[in-house]
Motif scaffolding. Structure first.
Motif, mmCIF file in Angstrom:
data_model
loop_
_atom_site.group_PDB
_atom_site.id
_atom_site.type_symbol
_atom_site.label_atom_id
_atom_site.label_comp_id
_atom_site.label_asym_id
_atom_site.label_seq_id
_atom_site.Cartn_x
_atom_site.Cartn_y
_atom_site.Cartn_z
ATOM 1 N N GLY A 161 0.765 -1.233 0.000
ATOM 2 C CA GLY A 161 0.000 0.000 0.000
ATOM 3 C C GLY A 161 0.799 1.286 0.000
ATOM 4 O O GLY A 161 0.221 2.366 0.088
ATOM 5 N N TYR A 162 2.121 1.206 -0.122
ATOM 6 C CA TYR A 162 2.949 2.416 -0.118
ATOM 7 C C TYR A 162 3.329 2.789 -1.551
ATOM 8 O O TYR A 162 3.675 1.929 -2.357
ATOM 9 N N LEU A 163 3.278 4.089 -1.828
ATOM 10 C CA LEU A 163 3.751 4.566 -3.137
ATOM 11 C C LEU A 163 4.531 5.855 -2.969
ATOM 12 O O LEU A 163 4.419 6.557 -1.962
ATOM 13 N N ALA A 164 5.347 6.166 -3.974
ATOM 14 C CA ALA A 164 6.162 7.380 -3.965
ATOM 15 C C ALA A 164 5.834 8.225 -5.191
ATOM 16 O O ALA A 164 5.483 7.698 -6.253
ATOM 17 N N VAL A 165 5.967 9.543 -5.035
ATOM 18 C CA VAL A 165 5.613 10.512 -6.071
ATOM 19 C C VAL A 165 6.744 11.520 -6.208
ATOM 20 O O VAL A 165 7.292 11.993 -5.209
ATOM 21 N N SER A 166 7.101 11.859 -7.452
ATOM 22 C CA SER A 166 8.113 12.901 -7.676
ATOM 23 C C SER A 166 7.879 13.549 -9.037
ATOM 24 O O SER A 166 7.014 13.122 -9.807
ATOM 25 N N GLY A 167 8.681 14.584 -9.328
ATOM 26 C CA GLY A 167 8.610 15.261 -10.614
ATOM 27 C C GLY A 167 8.060 16.671 -10.544
ATOM 28 O O GLY A 167 7.984 17.355 -11.565
#
Length: 362
Positions: free
Chosen positions: A279-285
């Motif tokens: 259930g973990y996610l990462a976001v960038s940009g």
């Protein structure tokens, strides 16, 4: 942080790829010619599954490398081989590279996969698999998607044409099933056993035409159907949707990432699921940070989500004294270490970091 490693590259990179032997591949995108492709040996602490405390050697080491005459916008390792596939401007052709044997430090170009009507098309998005043979899935638009056998360059599959929308992401769900994400956020499923089938998944929430989207897929535990794993989509204004491909008529969850919105810019958008943490996610940009979220409490309200950790290391770097603050161009998760991520910045910085689990989640 539990741990943080940094490495300075000669040029900015927009991709990080895990290769054989827990190696890391990176490539430059900033030059019209002479872009480096490097295979790095991670610090020893990243080569073991368990944290071993202090280690005298904390740097990456260059194991081998080569040069690309064109900017590298996408790079994928071909599983169970010593091959890499890259793509980048000015067209949608692919370049195939051989990572040399132990007695050589050269990554050399071995072939080019040309695409029909590739001239004038934008650079191809790519994915690889070796379930039957070394295959590469590639395309720049929805009506230009195909699978090519890497070594023979034989066309294996061409997707049915359903419009010519620009693609932002594509992935193998398994050896028979493909998932395509258009820049507009539309998802399409394809089955290579049924060449004329192209199933559209749920559309994204109504948004301005200028909004761009990308997707992240999660590889499930052994025995689980790929379609049972949720697909995350991220928009250029920070909207996040989670979709179950078995039931595309409704969202599993809808949230807003706590990041600045750059308008229509989407060049470096990246969303990825943790391969080990459920259930973990990462976001960038969006800026010089990487945000990590726990999605298990999300609902369909669309309210702003609070990240459980924010990596700000790239914002304090800045090789060469650039006026503009560095932008995170890409991130990826370590394949075995649950809370370890790699991220790259537009200033050439490469970071590996492991955050401390919040006490409430111990």
């Amino acid at each position: 942080y539990r741990d943080l490693h940094t490495f300075e590259l000669q040029a900015p990179t927009r991709l990080i790829e895990w290769a054989r032997g827990n190696r890391v591949c990176v490539a430059g995108y900033g030059q019209s010619d002479g872009n480096e492709i490097l295979q790095l040996i991670p610090p020893p602490t990243l080569l073991t599954k368990e944290t071993q405390g202090l280690c005298p050697e904390r740097d990456f080491k260059v194991e081998c490398g080569g040069f690309s005459e064109r900017p590298v916008y996408s790079l994928k390792y071909v599983p169970d081989t010593s091959l890499l596939v890259t793509s980048g401007p000015p067209d949608s052709s692919l370049q195939v590279w051989q990572v040399s044997a132990e007695d050589s430090d050269v990554i050399k170009s071995v072939s080019t996969i040309a695409t029909e009507n590739g001239t004038g098309q934008s650079w191809a998005k790519i994915a690889t698999i070796s379930a039957r043979a070394p295959w590469v899935l590639h395309g720049s638009r929805l009506d230009r998607v195909q699978i090519t056998e890497v070594e023979s360059r034989k066309n294996v599959y061409t997707a049915a044409s359903r419009g010519s929308e620009e693609l932002s992401s594509l992935a193998f769900l398994d050896c028979n099933t493909l998932l395509l994400c258009c820049a507009t956020g539309r998802l399409c499923l394809a089955d290579i056993r049924q060449p004329q089938s192209l199933v559209e998944a749920m559309s994204v929430p109504s948004a301005p035409w200028s909004e761009q989207w990308c997707m992240g897929t999660r590889h499930g535990a052994q025995g689980l159907e790929p379609s049972s794993q949720p697909v995350a989509r991220l928009s250029s204004r920070g909207l996040l949707t989670l979709t179950d491909l078995r039931k595309t008529s409704e969202f599993l969850a809808l949230a807003k990432a706590k990041v600045p919105s750059p308008g229509s810019g989407a060049e470096f958008l990246c969303v990825s699921w943790a391969p080990v943490l459920e259930g973990y996610l990462a976001v960038s940009g969006f800026d010089g940070t990487v945000h990590v979220y726990d999605t298990q409490s999300w609902d369909s309200s669309g309210r702003e989500a609070e990240p459980i950790f924010v990596h700000k290391g790239h914002t304090f770097g800045g090789a060469g004294g650039s006026r503009d603050p560095p932008l995170v161009t890409v991130h990826t998760w370590h394949l075995q270490k649950p809370r370890t991520l790699l991220s790259a910045g537009s200033d050439g910085s490469l970071h590996v970091w492991d955050w401390v689990q919040p006490c409430g989640k111990c």
